[in-house]
Design a protein around this motif. Structure first.
Motif, mmCIF file in Angstrom:
data_model
loop_
_atom_site.group_PDB
_atom_site.id
_atom_site.type_symbol
_atom_site.label_atom_id
_atom_site.label_comp_id
_atom_site.label_asym_id
_atom_site.label_seq_id
_atom_site.Cartn_x
_atom_site.Cartn_y
_atom_site.Cartn_z
ATOM 1 N N ALA A 273 1.952 7.865 -6.295
ATOM 2 C CA ALA A 273 2.277 7.220 -5.026
ATOM 3 C C ALA A 273 2.214 5.701 -5.126
ATOM 4 N N THR A 274 1.340 5.193 -5.968
ATOM 5 C CA THR A 274 1.136 3.742 -6.059
ATOM 6 C C THR A 274 1.840 3.112 -7.254
ATOM 7 N N ALA A 275 2.190 3.917 -8.267
ATOM 8 C CA ALA A 275 2.763 3.344 -9.502
ATOM 9 C C ALA A 275 4.040 4.070 -9.912
ATOM 10 N N TRP A 276 4.781 4.630 -8.943
ATOM 11 C CA TRP A 276 5.991 5.362 -9.304
ATOM 12 C C TRP A 276 7.024 4.512 -10.035
ATOM 13 N N PRO A 277 7.133 3.190 -9.771
ATOM 14 C CA PRO A 277 8.110 2.416 -10.553
ATOM 15 C C PRO A 277 7.807 2.445 -12.054
ATOM 16 N N ASP A 278 6.521 2.481 -12.410
ATOM 17 C CA ASP A 278 6.165 2.558 -13.820
ATOM 18 C C ASP A 278 6.573 3.903 -14.411
ATOM 19 N N THR A 279 6.338 4.985 -13.663
ATOM 20 C CA THR A 279 6.773 6.304 -14.126
ATOM 21 C C THR A 279 8.277 6.317 -14.339
ATOM 22 N N LEU A 280 9.011 5.781 -13.380
ATOM 23 C CA LEU A 280 10.474 5.767 -13.467
ATOM 24 C C LEU A 280 10.938 4.965 -14.680
ATOM 25 N N ALA A 281 10.333 3.822 -14.913
ATOM 26 C CA ALA A 281 10.744 2.983 -16.038
ATOM 27 C C ALA A 281 10.469 3.682 -17.367
ATOM 28 N N ARG A 282 9.324 4.344 -17.473
ATOM 29 C CA ARG A 282 9.002 5.051 -18.710
ATOM 30 C C ARG A 282 9.970 6.212 -18.954
ATOM 31 N N LEU A 283 10.272 6.950 -17.906
ATOM 32 C CA LEU A 283 11.228 8.049 -18.048
ATOM 33 C C LEU A 283 12.610 7.542 -18.452
ATOM 34 N N LEU A 334 6.771 7.446 5.999
ATOM 35 C CA LEU A 334 5.355 7.286 5.688
ATOM 36 C C LEU A 334 5.157 5.935 5.030
ATOM 37 N N SER A 335 4.245 5.144 5.538
ATOM 38 C CA SER A 335 3.881 3.927 4.838
ATOM 39 C C SER A 335 3.086 4.310 3.599
ATOM 40 N N ALA A 336 2.913 3.353 2.685
ATOM 41 C CA ALA A 336 2.114 3.633 1.495
ATOM 42 C C ALA A 336 0.708 4.070 1.897
ATOM 43 N N GLU A 337 0.168 3.443 2.916
ATOM 44 C CA GLU A 337 -1.172 3.799 3.388
ATOM 45 C C GLU A 337 -1.181 5.198 4.001
ATOM 46 N N ASP A 338 -0.095 5.545 4.718
ATOM 47 C CA ASP A 338 -0.005 6.883 5.310
ATOM 48 C C ASP A 338 -0.012 7.962 4.218
ATOM 49 N N LEU A 339 0.746 7.719 3.151
ATOM 50 C CA LEU A 339 0.832 8.718 2.084
ATOM 51 C C LEU A 339 -0.526 8.878 1.393
ATOM 52 N N LEU A 340 -1.199 7.760 1.125
ATOM 53 C CA LEU A 340 -2.513 7.850 0.490
ATOM 54 C C LEU A 340 -3.506 8.568 1.392
ATOM 55 N N ALA A 341 -3.415 8.320 2.687
ATOM 56 C CA ALA A 341 -4.314 8.998 3.624
ATOM 57 C C ALA A 341 -4.026 10.496 3.643
ATOM 58 N N ARG A 342 -2.756 10.852 3.550
ATOM 59 C CA ARG A 342 -2.394 12.268 3.542
ATOM 60 C C ARG A 342 -2.912 12.946 2.283
ATOM 61 N N ILE A 343 -2.769 12.271 1.150
ATOM 62 C CA ILE A 343 -3.286 12.833 -0.096
ATOM 63 C C ILE A 343 -4.782 13.059 0.004
ATOM 64 N N ASP A 344 -5.469 12.125 0.607
ATOM 65 C CA ASP A 344 -6.927 12.241 0.724
ATOM 66 C C ASP A 344 -7.328 13.350 1.699
#
Length: 568
Positions: A273-283, A334-344
């Motif tokens: 949720a917080t570092a998806w651009p890095d995952t995308l770049a590596r893929l 969902l804001s980034a904070e909303d998604l993290l709250a949902r995960i938690d």
């Protein structure tokens, strides 16, 4: 081996293959990456952390997996869930003992998995499970380390259209059985594992199965196993697990659609949720390297490898400009904070896509090896840098066993006409075209007349006669050249039509040849698909009993570099 008679409920005799031969993967149209991996080509193996051909690599992968799992400290928590799940699915004491083994700090898992195909899916689902059982035993023998076979139920998948049908071959016919709840197959029903079996749809599927199963002394056993597992009110996951347990009794089953397991994996979701651009770049970088090496790209890299899941929907997340996410096809943002709250708060509502699912698996389990089909193995070729970024050890990617079962009647057809398994299907754009071409050749071979040569000679002579007339006609009237050309075309067309009709009549005289070929093709290449990728295991059960699946798969060499042709 002929079918042995026996009463319903009576244990049939052990099934020993009468003959086993092998085919190279290229004979069945394997991809360049799959062929190269199976052959041990360094150019392909460079995209994996470990080589499945090297016992030292297997031992080291097991050591790394065991130490990482012990360091994470979740062995007991995962084992508690697995014990509960497997008891609910009718596990034997031996399987529950395997679950307990996973608590040991040096224990590892040999994992495979599949979608929840109706009535246990296609045959290769069984071959994957048997591969995992045998590879776990081999790893223990090689290393002295306890290795536990685990089958991952892909119950969060939402592609209902891919799992709703089971296929069987009966004579020349290929019969389909479907679970039809009245909605379009492509409609999103949420995770298929949570679907509750409806009475009308379940009863209809069982009736279709009763009509579709091939004849055999254990046909009633096959039908009973399906009826016992697929019960209205039960979830699709529990139905699949109950039947699979009966077909593969010596493997641990696992569903990650459990709030306790998702809680353990929450850090995985947080990182994506917080570092998806890095995952995308590596893929993307790894995918470009695969293409540059001459191999195909199995999965197209996309942003945010997460779904939000409820009982009736599983929707991917897309990033929005300025940060935050939107559920694809919905207006919910969902804001980034909303998604993290949902995960938690509710990690069970978060589901990984095909990129993160293996990492979820290997976060929860001490996975030393994963048993993959050709497509899955290609996914893993893209995932090495992602594993590194998430700090999860990548397992050895072991190819699954690949089998085609040849019943005695089919074997007689192959032997009689000098055919091999690929002759009836491999490389054919259209199965019916392949059948027609074989029938034509064999029908003509069976006659004393060489119709092709006879008509070719006749056509050549007739056209030569027309050509001989051309100067005579031109001398009479030079304007008649076009009439000669037209006559030539008519003669050629008439003889071609006569040849086609003659061959058609000759083929009718040999319709028994066509019928034999059609039966063999339906058994080996139903609708153009390789048997293991299409036909359901209950067809084998109907002929030989549930035990035969284990006996046939375990009879072949533990060598996945070849396709094994097993004569029953």
């Amino acid at each position: 081996m002929a079918d042995a008679p026996g009463a319903v409920g009576e244990t049939p005799p052990a099934l020993v293959p009468s003959r086993i031969t092998s085919l190279p993967p290229e004979a069945l149209g394997a991809s360049a990456l799959h062929r190269a991996t199976l052959s041990g080509d360094p150019a392909a193996l460079a995209f994996y952390r470990w080589s499945p051909h090297d016992p030292a690599h297997r031992a080291e992968a097991a050591r790394v997996a065991a130490e990482a799992a012990t360091a994470r400290g979740a062995r007991d928590a995962v084992a508690d869930v697995l014990a509960e799940q497997n008891r609910a699915w009718g596990a034997t004491d031996a399987v529950l003992d395997l679950v307990e083994t996973l608590r040991q700090p040096d224990a590892v898992a040999v994992v495979t998995g599949q979608q929840l195909g109706l009535f246990a899916g296609p045959l290769y689902t069984i071959w994957k499970a048997r591969s995992a059982v045998r590879l776990a035993a081999r790893l223990t023998e090689e290393t002295g380390r306890p290795a536990v076979p685990v089958f991952w139920l892909a119950d969060e998948d939402h592609d209902f259209a891919e799992i709703q049908r089971a296929t069987f071959a009966v004579g020349e016919a290929v019969r389909h059985v479907a679970y039809d709840d009245g909605r379009p197959p492509e409609a999103d029903r949420g995770p298929v594992g949570r679907m509750v079996l409806e009475e009308a749809a379940t009863d209809a599927a069982i009736r279709q199965l009763a009509d579709a199963l091939p004849a055999g002394p254990q046909r009633e056993e096959a039908l009973r196993l399906a009826q016992d597992a697929y019960v209205p009110g039960r979830t699709m996951r529990d139905a699949f697990a109950a039947l699979f347990r009966a077909l593969v009794p010596d493997i641990v089953l696992m569903s990650a659609d459990d709030a306790r397991l998702k809680r353990l994996a929450a850090p995985l979701f947080v990182r994506e949720a917080t570092a998806w651009p890095d995952t995308l770049a590596r893929l993307a970088e790894r995918s470009e390297a695969l293409a540059a090496a001459g191999f195909h790209i199995q999965v197209t890299p996309t942003p945010v490898n997460l779904f939000v899941m409820s009982d009736d929907a599983r929707t991917p997340l897309d990033p929005v400009e300025g940060g935050g996410f939107v559920r694809r096809g919905l207006e919910e943002e969902l804001s980034a904070e909303d998604l993290l709250a949902r995960i938690d708060a509710d990690p069970a509502s978060i589901s990984p896509n095909v990129v993160l699912r293996p990492l979820l698996q290997d976060t929860l389990l001490p996975t030393a090896a994963y048993v993959a089909g050709p497509g899955e193995a290609a996914y893993f070729a893209q995932l090495g840098p992602v594993y590194e970024a998430f700090g999860v050890p990548m397992p050895v990617i072991e190819p699954r066993l690949s089998l085609t079962l040849v019943e005695p009647g089919v074997a007689k057809v192959l032997d009689r006409y000098g055919l091999s398994v690929p002759d009836l299907g491999a490389g054919a754009v259209d199965a019916q075209q392949r059948l027609h071409a074989l029938w034509r050749r064999l029908a003509l071979d069976a006659t004393d007349l060489d119709l092709d040569a006879t008509f070719a000679a006749a056509t050549s002579a007739a056209l030569a006669a027309v050509d001989a007339l051309e100067p005579v006609v031109e001398e009479v009237d030079g304007s008649m050249t076009s009439a000669v050309a037209a006559a030539r075309r008519k003669v050629e067309k008439a003889l071609a039509s006569l040849a086609t009709k003659t061959v058609r009549v000759e083929k009718r005289h040999h319709d028994d040849v066509r019928a034999r070929l059609a039966r063999a093709q339906a058994a080996l290449w139903p609708e153009g698909a390789l048997q293991e990728r299409s036909l359901g295991p209950l067809g084998v059960v109907a002929r030989h009993g549930a035990h035969a699946l284990t006996e046939l798969a375990d009879a072949v060499p533990l060598d996945a570099t070849l396709h094994h042709v097993v004569h029953t």
